[in-house]
Design a protein around this motif. Structure first.
Motif, PDB file in Angstrom:
ATOM      1  N   ALA A  50     -32.797  19.354 -27.459  1.00 28.36           N
ATOM      2  CA  ALA A  50     -31.908  18.940 -26.366  1.00 28.36           C
ATOM      3  C   ALA A  50     -31.493  17.477 -26.544  1.00 28.36           C
ATOM      4  CB  ALA A  50     -32.587  19.169 -25.028  1.00 28.36           C
ATOM      5  N   ARG A  51     -31.904  16.861 -27.608  1.00 32.73           N
ATOM      6  CA  ARG A  51     -31.530  15.502 -28.018  1.00 32.73           C
ATOM      7  C   ARG A  51     -32.113  14.386 -27.156  1.00 32.73           C
ATOM      8  NH1 ARG A  51     -32.225  14.602 -31.309  1.00 32.73           N
ATOM      9  NH2 ARG A  51     -30.925  12.817 -31.764  1.00 32.73           N
ATOM     10  N   MET A  72     -25.799  14.290 -32.366  1.00 35.39           N
ATOM     11  CA  MET A  72     -25.199  14.392 -31.026  1.00 35.39           C
ATOM     12  C   MET A  72     -26.026  13.671 -29.972  1.00 35.39           C
ATOM     13  SD  MET A  72     -24.027  18.369 -30.809  1.00 35.39           S
ATOM     14  CE  MET A  72     -23.397  19.224 -32.260  1.00 35.39           C
ATOM     15  N   LYS A  73     -25.311  13.162 -28.958  1.00 39.78           N
ATOM     16  CA  LYS A  73     -25.975  12.653 -27.772  1.00 39.78           C
ATOM     17  C   LYS A  73     -26.393  13.841 -26.910  1.00 39.78           C
ATOM     18  CE  LYS A  73     -22.991   8.661 -27.530  1.00 39.78           C
ATOM     19  NZ  LYS A  73     -22.569   7.590 -26.699  1.00 39.78           N
ATOM     20  N   PRO A  74     -27.287  13.618 -25.960  1.00 43.59           N
ATOM     21  CA  PRO A  74     -27.738  14.741 -25.130  1.00 43.59           C
ATOM     22  C   PRO A  74     -26.568  15.474 -24.463  1.00 43.59           C
ATOM     23  CG  PRO A  74     -28.973  12.750 -24.581  1.00 43.59           C
ATOM     24  CD  PRO A  74     -27.962  12.362 -25.618  1.00 43.59           C
ATOM     25  N   GLU A  75     -25.591  14.687 -23.932  1.00 42.10           N
ATOM     26  CA  GLU A  75     -24.487  15.334 -23.211  1.00 42.10           C
ATOM     27  C   GLU A  75     -23.575  16.114 -24.154  1.00 42.10           C
ATOM     28  OE1 GLU A  75     -25.196  12.095 -23.273  1.00 42.10           O
ATOM     29  OE2 GLU A  75     -23.408  10.810 -23.196  1.00 42.10           O
ATOM     30  N   GLU A  76     -23.495  15.647 -25.419  1.00 39.33           N
ATOM     31  CA  GLU A  76     -22.690  16.393 -26.395  1.00 39.33           C
ATOM     32  C   GLU A  76     -23.361  17.712 -26.740  1.00 39.33           C
ATOM     33  OE1 GLU A  76     -20.609  12.558 -28.597  1.00 39.33           O
ATOM     34  OE2 GLU A  76     -22.500  13.365 -29.349  1.00 39.33           O
ATOM     35  N   ALA A  78     -25.341  19.319 -24.839  1.00 45.06           N
ATOM     36  CA  ALA A  78     -25.212  20.158 -23.652  1.00 45.06           C
ATOM     37  C   ALA A  78     -23.830  20.820 -23.619  1.00 45.06           C
ATOM     38  CB  ALA A  78     -25.450  19.334 -22.393  1.00 45.06           C
ATOM     39  N   CYS A  79     -22.804  20.005 -23.876  1.00 43.58           N
ATOM     40  CA  CYS A  79     -21.442  20.538 -23.828  1.00 43.58           C
ATOM     41  C   CYS A  79     -21.192  21.525 -24.962  1.00 43.58           C
ATOM     42  CB  CYS A  79     -20.426  19.409 -23.858  1.00 43.58           C
ATOM     43  SG  CYS A  79     -20.420  18.431 -22.348  1.00 43.58           S
ATOM     44  N   GLU A  80     -21.893  21.343 -26.084  1.00 40.68           N
ATOM     45  CA  GLU A  80     -21.774  22.294 -27.196  1.00 40.68           C
ATOM     46  C   GLU A  80     -22.477  23.608 -26.879  1.00 40.68           C
ATOM     47  OE1 GLU A  80     -20.244  22.360 -30.171  1.00 40.68           O
ATOM     48  OE2 GLU A  80     -19.238  20.436 -29.926  1.00 40.68           O
ATOM     49  N   ILE A  82     -26.079  23.802 -25.558  1.00 43.77           N
ATOM     50  CA  ILE A  82     -27.546  23.843 -25.529  1.00 43.77           C
ATOM     51  C   ILE A  82     -28.029  23.529 -24.114  1.00 43.77           C
ATOM     52  CG2 ILE A  82     -29.641  22.652 -26.295  1.00 43.77           C
ATOM     53  CD1 ILE A  82     -28.476  22.516 -29.065  1.00 43.77           C
ATOM     54  N   PHE A  83     -28.867  24.394 -23.611  1.00 42.16           N
ATOM     55  CA  PHE A  83     -29.403  24.193 -22.262  1.00 42.16           C
ATOM     56  C   PHE A  83     -30.912  24.190 -22.346  1.00 42.16           C
ATOM     57  CE2 PHE A  83     -31.219  25.569 -18.288  1.00 42.16           C
ATOM     58  CZ  PHE A  83     -30.460  24.931 -17.331  1.00 42.16           C
ATOM     59  N   ALA A 107     -18.072  18.873 -16.327  1.00 41.84           N
ATOM     60  CA  ALA A 107     -18.227  18.041 -17.523  1.00 41.84           C
ATOM     61  C   ALA A 107     -18.109  18.928 -18.765  1.00 41.84           C
ATOM     62  CB  ALA A 107     -19.567  17.310 -17.493  1.00 41.84           C
ATOM     63  N   VAL A 108     -18.750  20.086 -18.710  1.00 48.12           N
ATOM     64  CA  VAL A 108     -18.702  21.010 -19.852  1.00 48.12           C
ATOM     65  C   VAL A 108     -17.283  21.572 -20.025  1.00 48.12           C
ATOM     66  CG1 VAL A 108     -19.606  23.165 -20.812  1.00 48.12           C
ATOM     67  CG2 VAL A 108     -21.143  21.616 -19.586  1.00 48.12           C
ATOM     68  N   TYR A 111     -14.971  19.039 -21.524  1.00 46.48           N
ATOM     69  CA  TYR A 111     -15.273  18.890 -22.956  1.00 46.48           C
ATOM     70  C   TYR A 111     -14.532  19.933 -23.784  1.00 46.48           C
ATOM     71  CZ  TYR A 111     -18.243  18.430 -27.127  1.00 46.48           C
ATOM     72  OH  TYR A 111     -18.724  18.237 -28.399  1.00 46.48           O
TER      73      TYR A 111
ATOM     74  N   MET B   1     -16.038  15.288 -29.392  1.00 47.93           N
ATOM     75  CA  MET B   1     -17.218  14.424 -29.390  1.00 47.93           C
ATOM     76  C   MET B   1     -16.819  12.962 -29.294  1.00 47.93           C
ATOM     77  SD  MET B   1     -20.149  15.581 -31.978  1.00 47.93           S
ATOM     78  CE  MET B   1     -19.252  17.010 -32.507  1.00 47.93           C
ATOM     79  N   ASN B   4     -15.694  11.539 -26.008  1.00 50.46           N
ATOM     80  CA  ASN B   4     -16.753  11.107 -25.105  1.00 50.46           C
ATOM     81  C   ASN B   4     -17.210   9.686 -25.391  1.00 50.46           C
ATOM     82  OD1 ASN B   4     -17.208  12.902 -23.151  1.00 50.46           O
ATOM     83  ND2 ASN B   4     -19.101  13.741 -23.987  1.00 50.46           N
ATOM     84  N   PHE B 436     -32.045  11.592 -18.718  1.00 54.04           N
ATOM     85  CA  PHE B 436     -32.036  12.677 -19.697  1.00 54.04           C
ATOM     86  C   PHE B 436     -31.706  14.002 -19.013  1.00 54.04           C
ATOM     87  CE2 PHE B 436     -34.421  15.970 -22.174  1.00 54.04           C
ATOM     88  CZ  PHE B 436     -33.548  15.999 -23.241  1.00 54.04           C
ATOM     89  N   LEU B 438     -29.879  14.583 -16.335  1.00 54.49           N
ATOM     90  CA  LEU B 438     -28.446  14.681 -16.015  1.00 54.49           C
ATOM     91  C   LEU B 438     -27.594  14.815 -17.276  1.00 54.49           C
ATOM     92  CD1 LEU B 438     -28.108  12.112 -13.092  1.00 54.49           C
ATOM     93  CD2 LEU B 438     -28.416  14.570 -12.971  1.00 54.49           C
ATOM     94  N   ARG B 439     -27.970  14.079 -18.305  1.00 54.63           N
ATOM     95  CA  ARG B 439     -27.189  14.148 -19.544  1.00 54.63           C
ATOM     96  C   ARG B 439     -27.378  15.503 -20.211  1.00 54.63           C
ATOM     97  NH1 ARG B 439     -28.203   8.832 -22.995  1.00 54.63           N
ATOM     98  NH2 ARG B 439     -26.381   9.611 -24.127  1.00 54.63           N
ATOM     99  N   GLN B 440     -28.571  16.075 -20.079  1.00 54.16           N
ATOM    100  CA  GLN B 440     -28.805  17.391 -20.671  1.00 54.16           C
ATOM    101  C   GLN B 440     -27.902  18.445 -20.021  1.00 54.16           C
ATOM    102  OE1 GLN B 440     -29.986  20.776 -20.718  1.00 54.16           O
ATOM    103  NE2 GLN B 440     -29.502  20.371 -22.878  1.00 54.16           N
ATOM    104  N   ARG B 441     -27.445  18.143 -18.811  1.00 52.64           N
ATOM    105  CA  ARG B 441     -26.551  19.092 -18.136  1.00 52.64           C
ATOM    106  C   ARG B 441     -25.079  18.803 -18.454  1.00 52.64           C
ATOM    107  NH1 ARG B 441     -30.735  21.366 -18.251  1.00 52.64           N
ATOM    108  NH2 ARG B 441     -31.988  21.990 -16.461  1.00 52.64           N
ATOM    109  N   GLY B 442     -24.830  17.777 -19.271  1.00 44.65           N
ATOM    110  CA  GLY B 442     -23.462  17.547 -19.730  1.00 44.65           C
ATOM    111  C   GLY B 442     -22.808  16.274 -19.218  1.00 44.65           C
ATOM    112  N   LEU B 443     -23.505  15.539 -18.323  1.00 43.53           N
ATOM    113  CA  LEU B 443     -22.901  14.315 -17.778  1.00 43.53           C
ATOM    114  C   LEU B 443     -23.086  13.158 -18.755  1.00 43.53           C
ATOM    115  CD1 LEU B 443     -24.275  14.676 -14.152  1.00 43.53           C
ATOM    116  CD2 LEU B 443     -21.949  15.141 -14.903  1.00 43.53           C
ATOM    117  N   THR B 444     -22.075  12.290 -18.863  1.00 35.47           N
ATOM    118  CA  THR B 444     -22.213  11.120 -19.728  1.00 35.47           C
ATOM    119  C   THR B 444     -23.217  10.154 -19.112  1.00 35.47           C
ATOM    120  OG1 THR B 444     -20.495   9.929 -18.565  1.00 35.47           O
ATOM    121  CG2 THR B 444     -19.785  11.248 -20.437  1.00 35.47           C
TER     122      THR B 444
END
Lengths: 255, 485
Positions: A50-51, A72-76, A78-80, A82-83, A107-108, A111, B1, B4, B436, B438-444
């Motif tokens: 999950a980065r 990738m960053k965590p949000e990237e 996630a958007c790609e 991965i949950f 956000a997803v 993206y 990517m 972002n 982490f 919040l970002r794991q859910r896609g937020l910057t």
């Protein structure tokens, strides 16, 4: 093409080598279970995928859908798609559950160049998933995980997963702290999401979750390496014999 | 990517967007403070004799304070000495003598307001907001005066009030913040140039949110506005103020005074969104915001509620307070103060309980990022006669990064044994685990910080009028840009 390809992944945390060369391939539609004793590196693997930036990758490569996941960053990630369903979901005071989830979904969507979803469109979707997980509508406007019971937090993770529809869902000890009824509800939610184009990695200590979410593959992680792989029967064997015996019969994982 | 990544970089590098300078001719008096300056200001404003006298008394008192070096030094802020002779005390956009309608307002000025997103025109009617705009020191135009006048509500610039309603001004001016109150309030009393005046007559509930927009435009000027709001018996009013200033290298002084008077059963709600220029990333420039705000709950069952969102200014020194004199009167203070880069804030409130069964609520949320220093300073005083008085204080600090600071100085003074006090305080850091999650859910990262901070401030934002709450949330996000690396 496989969805996830982990090649010789090595991770170090606080000067300790936690993962010492993991190899694992996950194809769309597959459910893999990762089992192992405490401290074997299961959660670390979940977090690295999950980065989480606090974990330093010292070697190896991970491709997600053909892309370099480790860049990738965590949000990237996630958007790609991965949950991670967290072992310990975090509280965010003052932010409503529904608002948070809609922000994440948007956000997803953004993206992927899709239109953002407004509250009116989001509500029916959210309600439908609440029902799937047998959750109270009141949870909609409560702050994210704040004052939730352990079971409610875990259900909330699966609710988020159901709304975000990831391509790879990683469940990190989702069964811990759940009573048998809650375990059945959560499993029902997860099983409803199994599909030919979605993969899952289920991290757990115990066989009991795997009675509900039956995996295609079971891997035993011990001391930073996958020491044994097999079908669902391997989980039963572990339940019977414990991890100690397996760790001794170290063998390379089939490619 | 890469989109972002670019977005984050863009956000992080975005500068203060209200920092434009308007090209408007000004009419200003020479720099420096002396009796002549004050007579000149008073003459320019065509003030009655009593006003000049009051200014001069304040000026003489200030001179004695200045001589005894009485500029307050107790606040937890640092700044080089201010040269009070190096400030221009009056700067007004050059204008035709009197404005009868909107058409007469300088078009350049109107464009400035449009840039600020403050349309003075009819649109505001639909939004239900009447606006009084103070540009540098002079009130430019007040919208919807006519509609309000039908209800007997007076909403005008302070100068107009001095000319047209001298009896009201004379009765209430200085009755909450006397000209001897403190160094900066005294200075303001001597040199104030404009501000807003509101009078809501007996039994009238003001149907619109009244709003003033302050802007410092001219260089090397101070802004010394003065606001007086009186709610007569059974009246109620909600008042909003917003503030911005252009980017300048030097520091500018803003020393305002706000007085509120609530008579029997009256209610005043005063909301501020303060976004003066905070200085650059190295701490150069920015507004010194040294403000005295106080409300007097003079009548029984009266209520005064302060809500402030303070994101701007290099230094904020400000304690909106309530004197709870009438029995059963209520005072409230809801505050969000954010300091980023090298900003410093020393802010809080005073709740002085005099009447029986008086109640006060304080909710303070301080956010520190960058090298920001954020201090909550609050006093709750329950005097002998205040039987049954109650106070609830909640004071929370949130830290972002490891170079900022949060400080809390609560003063509690209780002289009546029946009083009930509650004080809760917390200090927290935005956790890596929250980020982490919040970002794991896609937020910057930026959106994640903004979400956590907005959640932290929710209790205060709830007190703001709807459209201001939305603006405040956006402002907070913009002010936090670049705070996560």
């Amino acid at each position: 093409m496989s969805l996830l390809e982990i090649k010789d992944l090595k991770v170090r945390v606080d000067n300790h080598d936690i993962l010492k060369g993991i190899n694992l391939t996950v194809n769309p539609g597959e459910v893999h279970s990762i089992m192992g004793p405490n401290g074997s590196g299961k959660s670390t693997l979940a977090q690295v995928l999950a980065r989480r930036e606090a974990y330093a990758v010292t070697g190896g490569e991970v491709l997600f859908n053909g892309k370099d996941l480790l860049a990738m960053k965590p949000e990237e990630a996630a958007c790609e798609g991965i949950f991670l369903a967290f072992q310990y979901p975090v509280e965010i005071p003052g932010i409503g559950n529904a608002y948070f989830l809609r922000s994440a979904l948007n956000a997803v969507r953004k993206y992927h160049g899709q239109d953002e979803m407004d509250a009116m469109d989001f509500l029916p979707l959210f309600r439908e998933k609440l029902k799937l997980l047998d959750m109270d509508e009141k949870l909609m406007n409560r702050s994210v995980n704040e004052g939730f019971s352990g079971g409610e937090k875990k259900r909330n993770e699966i609710l988020q997963m159901a709304v975000l529809q990831p391509r790879l869902a990683i469940l990190d000890e989702t069964d811990s702290g759940l009573d048998i009824d809650a375990l059945k509800i959560v499993s029902k939610g997860v099983n409803a999401m199994r599909s030919p184009d979605r993969a899952m990695i289920v991290v757990t200590h115990y066989q009991r979750l795997l009675n509900e979410i039956v995996p295609d593959f079971v891997h035993v992680l011990a001391n930073g390496r996958i020491v044994k792989s097999g079908g669902p029967e391997l989980a039963l064997e572990l339940e019977e014999k414990g991890y100690a015996e397996i760790e001794d019969t170290r063998q390379p994982m089939p490619a | 990517m890469s989109t972002n990544v670019d977005t984050i970089r863009d956000l992080a590098e975005r500068e203060y967007k209200w920092g434009f300078i308007s090209n408007i001719e000004e009419d200003r008096v020479p720099k420096g403070l002396n009796e002549e300056t004050i007579r000149l200001i008073s003459a320019k404003k065509q003030e009655p004799e009593f006003m000049l006298e009051w200014r001069l008394k304040a000026y003489r008192h200030w001179m004695s304070l200045e001589a005894s070096q009485a500029e307050p030094k107790w606040a937890n802020v640092k700044y080089p000495p201010i040269n009070y002779q190096d400030i221009a005390y009056y700067s007004a956009p050059k204008q035709k003598p009197k404005l009868e309608s909107m058409e007469q307002v300088d078009p350049e000025l109107l464009r400035t307001y449009e840039k600020l997103g403050i349309p003075l025109q009819e649109q505001k009617l639909f939004a239900g907001v009447a606006v009084d705009a103070v540009f540098d020191s002079v009130s430019v135009a007040t919208t919807f005066k006519g509609k309000l006048a039908e209800m007997g509500i007076i909403f005008c610039s302070f100068s107009e009030a001095v000319r047209n309603h001298p009896e009201l001004v004379q009765k209430y001016l200085g009755s909450v913040v006397p000209y001897t109150d403190n160094f900066f309030a005294t200075l303001n009393s001597a040199v104030f140039t404009d501000g807003s005046f509101v009078y809501v007559p007996k039994g009238v509930r003001c149907p619109l949110e009244l709003s003033t927009y302050f802007r410092i435009n001219a260089a090397e000027t101070g802004q010394f506005e003065r606001t007086l709001i009186v709610a007569d018996e059974g009246a109620s009013v909600s008042y909003l103020e917003g503030c911005t200033a252009p980017i300048r290298d030097e520091n500018q002084l803003h020393a305002a005074v706000v007085e509120l008077v609530a008579l029997d059963n009256a209610q005043i709600k005063y909301s501020t969104v303060q976004n003066w220029y905070p200085g650059d990333k190295q701490g150069k420039g920015g507004i010194y915001n040294f403000v005295t705000k106080r409300g007097s709950c003079r009548g029984v069952n009266s209520k005064i509620s302060w809500t402030q969102v303070e994101t701007g200014s290099a230094i904020t020194w400000k304690y909106p307070s309530c004197i709870l004199q009438g029995d059963n009167s209520v005072g409230e203070f809801y505050s969000v103060a954010l300091t980023n880069n090298y900003q410093q804030a020393d802010t809080g409130t005073k709740m002085i309980h005099l009447g029986k069964n008086t109640r006060s609520t304080i909710v303070s949320k301080g956010i520190s990022a960058g090298h920001g220093q954020n201090t909550y300073r609050g006093q709750v005083k329950i005097l002998k006669g205040a039987t049954g008085a109650r106070n609830y204080t909640q004071c929370d600090s949130l830290l972002i990064g490891d170079k900022c600071g949060a400080h809390t100085f609560p003063y509690i003074d209780v002289r009546n044994a029946s009083a009930r006090m509650e004080h809760e305080a917390s200090t927290s850091k935005i956790g890596e685990d929250q980020m982490f999650y919040l970002r794991q859910r896609g937020l910057t990262a930026e959106d994640a910080v903004s979400m956590i901070v907005n959640g932290f401030c929710k209790r205060v934002f709830r007190e703001l009028p709807m459209e201001f709450a939305v603006e405040a949330q956006k402002l907070l996000s913009v002010s936090l840009e670049g705070s996560v690396g």
